[in-house]
Design a protein around this motif. Structure first.
Motif, PDB file in Angstrom:
ATOM      1  N   ASP A   1      28.239  31.936  28.139  1.00 57.13           N
ATOM      2  CA  ASP A   1      29.046  33.045  28.888  1.00 57.13           C
ATOM      3  C   ASP A   1      28.627  34.422  28.874  1.00 57.13           C
ATOM      4  OD1 ASP A   1      29.560  33.339  26.253  1.00 57.13           O
ATOM      5  OD2 ASP A   1      31.697  33.606  26.421  1.00 57.13           O
TER       6      ASP A   1
ATOM      7  N   SER B   1      25.586  40.013  36.233  1.00 57.07           N
ATOM      8  CA  SER B   1      26.880  39.313  35.673  1.00 57.07           C
ATOM      9  C   SER B   1      27.382  38.031  36.252  1.00 57.07           C
ATOM     10  CB  SER B   1      28.048  40.201  36.046  1.00 57.07           C
ATOM     11  OG  SER B   1      28.153  40.879  37.307  1.00 57.07           O
ATOM     12  N   TYR B   2      26.952  37.864  37.273  1.00 56.49           N
ATOM     13  CA  TYR B   2      26.992  36.475  38.315  1.00 56.49           C
ATOM     14  C   TYR B   2      25.858  35.690  38.543  1.00 56.49           C
ATOM     15  CZ  TYR B   2      32.197  37.472  37.938  1.00 56.49           C
ATOM     16  OH  TYR B   2      33.426  37.839  37.659  1.00 56.49           O
TER      17      TYR B   2
ATOM     18  N   HIS C   1      23.576  34.832  37.110  1.00 56.40           N
ATOM     19  CA  HIS C   1      22.235  35.447  36.360  1.00 56.40           C
ATOM     20  C   HIS C   1      20.875  34.851  36.673  1.00 56.40           C
ATOM     21  CE1 HIS C   1      19.191  35.952  33.024  1.00 56.40           C
ATOM     22  NE2 HIS C   1      19.727  36.936  32.974  1.00 56.40           N
TER      23      HIS C   1
ATOM     24  N   SER D   1      27.128  32.899  34.185  1.00 57.93           N
ATOM     25  CA  SER D   1      28.182  34.077  34.585  1.00 57.93           C
ATOM     26  C   SER D   1      28.712  34.367  33.281  1.00 57.93           C
ATOM     27  CB  SER D   1      28.974  33.502  35.719  1.00 57.93           C
ATOM     28  OG  SER D   1      28.356  33.176  36.881  1.00 57.93           O
ATOM     29  N   TYR D   2      29.183  35.794  33.467  1.00 60.33           N
ATOM     30  CA  TYR D   2      29.906  36.471  31.931  1.00 60.33           C
ATOM     31  C   TYR D   2      31.467  36.002  32.298  1.00 60.33           C
ATOM     32  CZ  TYR D   2      26.169  39.279  30.212  1.00 60.33           C
ATOM     33  OH  TYR D   2      25.002  39.497  29.766  1.00 60.33           O
TER      34      TYR D   2
ATOM     35  N   ASP E   1      24.894  42.791  40.624  1.00 62.54           N
ATOM     36  CA  ASP E   1      26.178  41.808  40.975  1.00 62.54           C
ATOM     37  C   ASP E   1      25.231  40.882  42.194  1.00 62.54           C
ATOM     38  OD1 ASP E   1      28.187  40.128  41.273  1.00 62.54           O
ATOM     39  OD2 ASP E   1      29.150  41.543  42.634  1.00 62.54           O
TER      40      ASP E   1
ATOM     41  N   SER F   1      27.246  36.617  43.751  1.00 63.50           N
ATOM     42  CA  SER F   1      28.550  36.321  43.551  1.00 63.50           C
ATOM     43  C   SER F   1      29.370  35.688  44.564  1.00 63.50           C
ATOM     44  CB  SER F   1      29.245  37.669  42.715  1.00 63.50           C
ATOM     45  OG  SER F   1      29.225  38.610  43.718  1.00 63.50           O
TER      46      SER F   1
ATOM     47  N   ILE G   1      30.186  30.924  44.692  1.00 61.67           N
ATOM     48  CA  ILE G   1      30.851  30.516  43.809  1.00 61.67           C
ATOM     49  C   ILE G   1      31.423  29.096  44.378  1.00 61.67           C
ATOM     50  CG2 ILE G   1      32.925  30.642  42.418  1.00 61.67           C
ATOM     51  CD1 ILE G   1      32.892  33.410  42.324  1.00 61.67           C
TER      52      ILE G   1
ATOM     53  N   ILE H   1      35.945  30.028  38.488  1.00 66.84           N
ATOM     54  CA  ILE H   1      35.224  31.239  38.410  1.00 66.84           C
ATOM     55  C   ILE H   1      35.790  32.415  39.346  1.00 66.84           C
ATOM     56  CG2 ILE H   1      33.031  32.407  38.824  1.00 66.84           C
ATOM     57  CD1 ILE H   1      31.493  29.691  38.158  1.00 66.84           C
TER      58      ILE H   1
ATOM     59  N   HIS I   1      35.924  36.118  40.714  1.00 70.32           N
ATOM     60  CA  HIS I   1      34.903  37.399  40.940  1.00 70.32           C
ATOM     61  C   HIS I   1      35.643  38.802  40.346  1.00 70.32           C
ATOM     62  CE1 HIS I   1      32.472  40.707  43.321  1.00 70.32           C
ATOM     63  NE2 HIS I   1      31.756  40.080  42.230  1.00 70.32           N
TER      64      HIS I   1
ATOM     65  N   PRO J   1      33.779  41.787  38.521  1.00 74.81           N
ATOM     66  CA  PRO J   1      32.704  42.284  37.796  1.00 74.81           C
ATOM     67  C   PRO J   1      32.697  43.369  37.072  1.00 74.81           C
ATOM     68  CG  PRO J   1      32.604  43.104  40.264  1.00 74.81           C
ATOM     69  CD  PRO J   1      33.889  42.128  40.012  1.00 74.81           C
TER      70      PRO J   1
END
Length: 467
Positions: free
Chosen positions: A222, A245-246, A248, A254-255, A278, A281, A284, A289, A291, A293
């Motif tokens: 995460d 962040s999304y 990666h 994704s964080y 970003d 993203s 998804i 998940i 969004h 950021p």
């Protein structure tokens, strides 16, 4: 030690330059090791029989050229100049040589952008014609250093619910330029930066070019390992942290919101900035998940947000945007102007109209429906065909999977060459690490440029080579 610094001076060249160049050769030739302490100014003054100012200037040049760094109260230390590995160069050359004709013949799992078959060319052509009819010559010659104002306002309205101050938003020529502009604004020679391990190779290249000291922090499912992250922050003054962040690149991770909030708190506490790319993203595939950021959560004004339209829209238009902290507005805008003065006015106007007419959302929804089919197919093949040979983390979005070879009987570079002979192309993990050896047993496979039929065929070849 005196034998090592055996310099014969020439009359025409300043002595401090000769000394700096001599020490560079010793570092490049590994006679002085990376991180080894250089002689004190006084010691080298005595050895070379020159004045103190000459040595001071020589060490300054070494630092400015990225060959040395200073520890306050401790002295000057050698720094090995980072160079792109031979494999990375060769890989880049091989992939660039894949022409459109060749791509028809091979199975390409290396793509990082959307497929051209998902782009509505006729629709965009109509938008371009409408812009030319509406704006005439202005669409071609108008120059707005920060970007077409209507596009900036439309981005704010369509993607940020008008939460941004438009003065903080500027248009750039894609994410790579955004990273470059941000680094020029906040990273100086010998500054310390943190990146994820692994990370996007383009970001590593930018920070190496800035002669920054790069610290890597391993990724968990995460986001980064926060304990290791804060240990670096405690011991070093950090200028920035680069993150995707999304989905990666390359891991697909994704964080979590919890980690994003903690990292923002650390940015405030340890006084560093976050460069957030970003990435993808829009794609998804899991409703769990959300969004959100770093920039959306940023109450400390610590995030430089970068978004590319090229990855998900059309690579050829080379457009993206940045949202900057107020304190960096002037320096980042100046950096942008010094880089390319202005970005294509026609494409900015066309993109603005495309978004405001609702075509953007329709196209993204269409792409998401198409890509989720390939995502599910590839996930199924990984679990059913490659389960004995690889490990992976389900990205739940994006355009690729990141695989780890279980039994370590073949490196990803060796696998790359074996697959290449059979017309299948993957991306070895070494591309995404500061030190290429770290990625020896990882590789990335993307489904963006490949048909479902080719995905099935390609996985059969990968299984045969791994087994």
């Amino acid at each position: 030690m005196k034998e090592l610094y055996n310099i014969v001076f020439e009359e025409e060249i300043p002595k401090y330059i000769q000394i700096a160049n001599y020490i560079k050769k010793l570092i490049d030739g590994k006679k002085i090791k990376d991180g080894e302490k250089l002689p004190t100014i006084r010691a080298l003054t005595d050895m070379l029989e020159v004045n103190k100012v000459t040595i001071v200037n020589a060490y300054k040049k070494l630092k400015s050229d990225g060959y040395a760094y200073q520890k306050v109260g401790s002295g000057t230390y050698a720094k090995k100049r980072e160079v792109i590995s031979l494999f990375n160069r060769e890989y880049s050359k091989i992939i660039k040589s894949l022409t459109l004709e060749r791509l028809e013949e091979v199975i390409d799992f290396t793509g990082e952008t959307n497929s051209e078959v998902y782009f509505p060319v006729a629709e965009f052509k109509d938008v371009l014609n409408e812009v030319l009819d509406r704006d005439g010559a202005n669409a071609l010659i108008a120059k707005e250093a920060l970007g077409y104002e209507n596009l900036r306002e439309t981005i704010n309205k369509s993607f940020w619910d008008e939460e941004l101050d438009i003065k903080n938003l500027l248009i750039v020529s894609g994410a790579q330029q955004g990273i470059d502009i941000a680094s020029k604004a906040i990273v100086n020679i010998n500054d310390n930066v943190i990146v994820e391990k692994p990370t996007y190779g383009g970001a590593i290249s930018v920070f190496k070019w800035r002669r920054a000291n790069i610290f890597e922090v391993a990724l968990e499912e995460d986001g980064i390992d926060l304990i290791a992250f804060e240990e670096i922050l405690k011991k070093n003054k950090i200028s920035c942290f680069f993150t995707m962040s999304y989905f990666h690149n390359p891991t697909g991770i994704s964080y979590s919101k919890e980690k994003k909030l903690k990292i923002l708190e650390l940015a405030k506490k340890y006084d560093f900035y976050i460069i957030e790319d970003d990435y993808l993203s829009e794609l998804i595939y899991d409703n769990n998940i959300i969004h959100e950021p770093f920039k959306k959560l940023d109450k400390y004004d610590r995030v430089i947000y970068i978004k590319s339209f090229s990855k998900i829209f059309l690579p050829g238009i080379r457009l993206g945007y940045m949202v900057t902290p107020t304190s960096f507005n002037e320096i980042i805008q100046r950096s942008k102007i010094n880089t390319d003065i202005t970005t294509s006015s026609l494409m900015q106007r066309a993109l603005e109209l495309y978004i405001s007419k609702g075509y953007w959302k329709e196209n993204i929804d269409f792409q998401r429906e198409e890509y989720i089919k390939k995502y599910k197919l590839m996930k199924s093949l990984i679990e059913n065909e490659l389960n004995d040979y690889i490990r992976y983390i389900d990205p739940k979005g994006g355009l690729y999977f990141y695989l780890e070879i279980k039994n370590k009987n073949i490196t990803s570079k060796e696998l790359f060459y074996k697959l290449k002979k059979r017309g299948v192309y993957i991306t070895p993990g070494s591309i995404f690490f500061k030190d290429s050896v770290d990625g020896d047993y990882y590789f990335r496979i993307s489904f963006s440029q490949t048909s479902e039929e080719k995905i099935i065929k390609g996985f059969k070849v990968i299984r045969e080579e791994l087994s």
